[in-house]
Design an enzyme around this catalytic site. Structure first.
Site, short mmCIF file in Angstrom:
data_model
loop_
_atom_site.label_atom_id
_atom_site.label_comp_id
_atom_site.label_asym_id
_atom_site.label_seq_id
_atom_site.Cartn_x
_atom_site.Cartn_y
_atom_site.Cartn_z
N TYR A 2 38.55 18.61 35.19
CA TYR A 2 37.43 19.24 35.38
C TYR A 2 37.35 19.74 36.81
CZ TYR A 2 35.74 15.84 38.78
OH TYR A 2 35.55 14.84 40.09
N LYS A 46 42.80 16.38 39.11
CA LYS A 46 41.22 16.23 39.22
C LYS A 46 40.84 15.76 37.81
CE LYS A 46 37.09 18.31 41.07
NZ LYS A 46 36.43 17.14 41.66
N GLU A 73 40.84 9.00 51.31
CA GLU A 73 39.70 9.75 51.24
C GLU A 73 38.51 9.19 50.76
OE1 GLU A 73 40.48 12.59 48.06
OE2 GLU A 73 41.06 11.31 46.67
N LEU A 96 43.06 14.11 46.75
CA LEU A 96 42.63 15.40 45.91
C LEU A 96 42.76 16.50 47.00
CD1 LEU A 96 41.56 16.80 43.17
CD2 LEU A 96 39.65 16.97 44.32
N1 PMP Z 1 38.33 13.94 46.70
C1 PMP Z 1 37.79 13.66 45.38
C2 PMP Z 1 38.18 12.38 45.03
C3 PMP Z 1 36.74 14.29 44.96
O1 PMP Z 1 36.36 13.88 43.70
C4 PMP Z 1 36.27 15.52 45.72
C5 PMP Z 1 35.20 16.20 45.16
N2 PMP Z 1 35.62 17.04 43.97
C6 PMP Z 1 36.96 15.87 46.81
C7 PMP Z 1 37.87 15.00 47.22
C8 PMP Z 1 36.58 17.10 47.58
O2 PMP Z 1 37.02 18.13 46.92
P1 PMP Z 1 36.47 19.37 46.63
O3 PMP Z 1 36.01 20.08 48.27
O4 PMP Z 1 37.15 20.45 46.23
O5 PMP Z 1 35.17 19.41 46.11
#
Ligand code: PMP
Length: 283
Positions: free
Chosen positions: A32, A145, A177, A201
């Site tokens: 997603y 993701k 994270e 991620l």
């Molecule tokens: N890490 C995780 C586990 C996440 O779910 C998200 C949110 N999508 C992020 C980091 C931040 O990623 P992004 O800046 O692409 O939203």
């Protein structure tokens, strides 16, 4: 009435039909993305959709149409639903088939759905975040993701029950994270954050932040932080699509700096803001 994307069609909510045998429902077998809409325009849509297709490829799932078509469909959804400030959510599952773990056979195609969410007008800016550290018990492919978010859900709930807004995940004392965000500490003017690897991620907001740092001449060390060191950081912030850059005021009940956003965080927030799309009406 809001419209939804259902495979290659735009439908009303009562026309969205998902099979009970959808592999997303059974296994979380899918991927997603969430794309932020600012002033009616999607921000970093190519990067998000690029990551969606990469995630799909990593789980060996082929989507029925390409990235450009996906972006065009989501842009139409945003426009048709009149989203000004909000986001668009898109997911793709491996399809509907009788429940066996291995991939379904020929003829089963992925199921793609998307919807938009408009944020209320004049929503107050988010409060600085309070973090609770939590064990990172996720699998070893956090670069994907995936819809499979149970460990993230458990960590976020643990944080909420402790009166915090986000979990600061660590593997054996090494910070990775957040449950839905990337994490950054600032010490002596240097930003520290986990390097891009299978343990995090690769956030799209993180990428924009790295670009801002380069443009500002802001030093960054992409090295994992030890959990025991985060309490002594001068500043701390997190990043995500929905929050952009969010300052952190407390970790495990211990104040970071004086509890207010620090100068490095504020400079980055301003640089980030300057990259956001102009409202569509004024372009
Ligand atoms: N890490 C995780 C586990 C996440 O779910 C998200 C949110 N999508 C992020 C980091 C931040 O990623 P992004 O800046 O692409 O939203």
């Amino acid at each position: 009435m809001s419209m939804y994307l259902m495979n290659d069609r735009f439908v009303k909510d009562d026309e969205v039909t998902i099979s009970i045998e959808d592999r997303g429902y059974y296994f979380g077998d899918g991927v997603y993305e969430v794309i932020r809409v600012y002033g009616g325009a999607m921000f970093t849509a190519e990067e998000h959709i690029g990551r969606l297709y990469e995630s799909a490829e990593k789980i060996r799932m082929e989507l029925p149409y390409g990235e450009e078509e996906m972006i065009a469909k989501l842009a139409r959804l945003v426009a048709d639903n009149g989203v000004k400030e909000g986001h668009v959510y898109v997911q793709a599952t491996r399809g509907a088939a009788p429940r066996v773990h291995q991939f379904p056979g020929e003829g089963i195609t992925p199921v793609i759905t998307a919807y938009t969410k408009s944020y209320p007008d004049h929503a107050p800016a988010a409060e600085p975040a309070k973090l609770k550290s939590a064990a990172d018990i996720r699998w070893l492919r956090c670069d994907i993701k995936s819809l499979n978010l149970l460990a993230n859900v458990m960590a976020k709930q643990e944080a909420f029950e402790a009166g915090c807004t986000e979990a600061l995940l660590h593997r054996d004392g090494t910070v990775t994270e957040g449950s839905s965000s990337n994490m950054f500490g600032v010490k002596d003017g240097v930003i520290h954050t986990h390097p891009v690897s299978n343990f995090i991620l690769n956030g799209i907001t993180r990428r924009v932040i790295m670009q801002c740092c380069e443009e500002l001449g802001q030093p960054v060390k992409e090295e994992p932080m030890a959990l025991e060191d985060v309490y002594e950081m001068d500043e701390f912030f997190l990043s995500s699509t929905t929050n952009g850059i969010l300052p952190v005021s407390e970790i495990d009940g211990r104040k970071i700096g004086d509890g207010h956003p620090g100068p490095v965080t504020e400079r980055l927030m301003a640089a980030f803001e300057s990259k956001l799309p102009e409202p569509i009406a004024t372009r």
